[in-house]
Design a protein around this motif. Structure first.
Motif, PDB file in Angstrom:
ATOM      1  N   ALA A   1       0.879  -1.169   0.000  1.00  0.00           N
ATOM      2  CA  ALA A   1       0.000   0.000   0.000  1.00  0.00           C
ATOM      3  C   ALA A   1       0.922   1.227   0.000  1.00  0.00           C
ATOM      4  O   ALA A   1       2.091   1.132   0.420  1.00  0.00           O
ATOM      5  CB  ALA A   1      -0.875  -0.014   1.251  1.00  0.00           C
ATOM      6  N   PRO A   2       0.444   2.384  -0.439  1.00  0.00           N
ATOM      7  CA  PRO A   2       1.306   3.565  -0.527  1.00  0.00           C
ATOM      8  C   PRO A   2       1.524   4.254   0.831  1.00  0.00           C
ATOM      9  O   PRO A   2       1.224   5.433   1.020  1.00  0.00           O
ATOM     10  CB  PRO A   2       0.557   4.470  -1.511  1.00  0.00           C
ATOM     11  N   ILE A   3       2.065   3.488   1.780  1.00  0.00           N
ATOM     12  CA  ILE A   3       2.271   3.992   3.146  1.00  0.00           C
ATOM     13  C   ILE A   3       3.685   3.708   3.651  1.00  0.00           C
ATOM     14  O   ILE A   3       3.919   3.663   4.857  1.00  0.00           O
ATOM     15  CB  ILE A   3       1.220   3.397   4.111  1.00  0.00           C
ATOM     16  N   TYR A   4       4.624   3.542   2.729  1.00  0.00           N
ATOM     17  CA  TYR A   4       6.000   3.203   3.105  1.00  0.00           C
ATOM     18  C   TYR A   4       6.996   4.145   2.443  1.00  0.00           C
ATOM     19  O   TYR A   4       6.709   4.767   1.425  1.00  0.00           O
ATOM     20  CB  TYR A   4       6.322   1.754   2.700  1.00  0.00           C
ATOM     21  N   ARG A   5       8.197   4.202   3.026  1.00  0.00           N
ATOM     22  CA  ARG A   5       9.335   4.908   2.437  1.00  0.00           C
ATOM     23  C   ARG A   5      10.517   3.948   2.548  1.00  0.00           C
ATOM     24  O   ARG A   5      10.533   3.051   3.386  1.00  0.00           O
ATOM     25  CB  ARG A   5       9.598   6.231   3.138  1.00  0.00           C
ATOM     26  N   LEU A   6      11.499   4.136   1.667  1.00  0.00           N
ATOM     27  CA  LEU A   6      12.607   3.186   1.547  1.00  0.00           C
ATOM     28  C   LEU A   6      13.941   3.928   1.587  1.00  0.00           C
ATOM     29  O   LEU A   6      14.083   4.984   0.971  1.00  0.00           O
ATOM     30  CB  LEU A   6      12.464   2.430   0.221  1.00  0.00           C
ATOM     31  N   TRP A   7      14.904   3.376   2.305  1.00  0.00           N
ATOM     32  CA  TRP A   7      16.251   3.934   2.400  1.00  0.00           C
ATOM     33  C   TRP A   7      17.292   2.900   1.986  1.00  0.00           C
ATOM     34  O   TRP A   7      17.116   1.704   2.223  1.00  0.00           O
ATOM     35  CB  TRP A   7      16.554   4.354   3.845  1.00  0.00           C
ATOM     36  N   SER A   8      18.372   3.377   1.392  1.00  0.00           N
ATOM     37  CA  SER A   8      19.531   2.532   1.115  1.00  0.00           C
ATOM     38  C   SER A   8      20.448   2.618   2.326  1.00  0.00           C
ATOM     39  O   SER A   8      20.859   3.714   2.730  1.00  0.00           O
ATOM     40  CB  SER A   8      20.273   3.028  -0.129  1.00  0.00           C
ATOM     41  N   ILE A   9      20.776   1.485   2.880  1.00  0.00           N
ATOM     42  CA  ILE A   9      21.665   1.441   4.026  1.00  0.00           C
ATOM     43  C   ILE A   9      23.077   1.143   3.503  1.00  0.00           C
ATOM     44  O   ILE A   9      23.421  -0.003   3.205  1.00  0.00           O
ATOM     45  CB  ILE A   9      21.209   0.389   5.066  1.00  0.00           C
TER      46      ILE A   9
END
Length: 129
Positions: free
Chosen positions: A34-42
């Motif tokens: 669902a459009p409720i997330y964000r993503l990071w590169s670690i």
């Protein structure tokens, strides 16, 4: 069996996918959140996905079928700061999956706009060459 969502290096063809295969997990399908997330590169080693209260987007992931015992093994082999939680898919279904702890994303590169880890690593390869 449990449906288990992965959004990074556990996906097919990527660095840690062998961890899923080693415990007998089977690929079910590609999906999106669902459009409720964000993503990071670690550190460009793996992603961390967080659920947010605003400005979220849909993130590409894979659904695997796995036993409860194997799920524990997978969690123990994940990098520090990643955990198992409930992920809401675009169709509203909730499945267990890999999420990041908020501290892990501090001072890291946000990559939400790429739509997922595969999109980010494909773009990063283009940028480097």
């Amino acid at each position: 069996m449990i449906e288990f969502a992965v959004n990074g290096t556990l996906m097919r063809g990527l660095e840690l996918n062998g961890n899923l295969q080693k415990v007998g997990a089977t690929f079910v399908r590609e999906d999106i959140t669902a459009p409720i997330y964000r993503l990071w590169s670690i550190s460009d080693r793996h992603p961390a996905m967080l659920r947010v209260s605003e400005n979220g987007q849909a993130i590409a992931l894979e659904i695997w079928s796995i036993t409860p015992a194997a799920l524990g093994e997978i969690l123990l082999s994940e990098p520090a700061g990643l955990c198992i939680g409930k992920i809401v898919l675009a169709n509203g279904q909730e499945v267990l999956g890999v999420l990041g702890e908020p501290f892990l994303c501090e001072s890291q590169t946000e990559i939400t706009s790429y739509g997922g880890w595969r999109g980010y690593i494909a773009a990063a390869k283009c940028i480097r060459t």
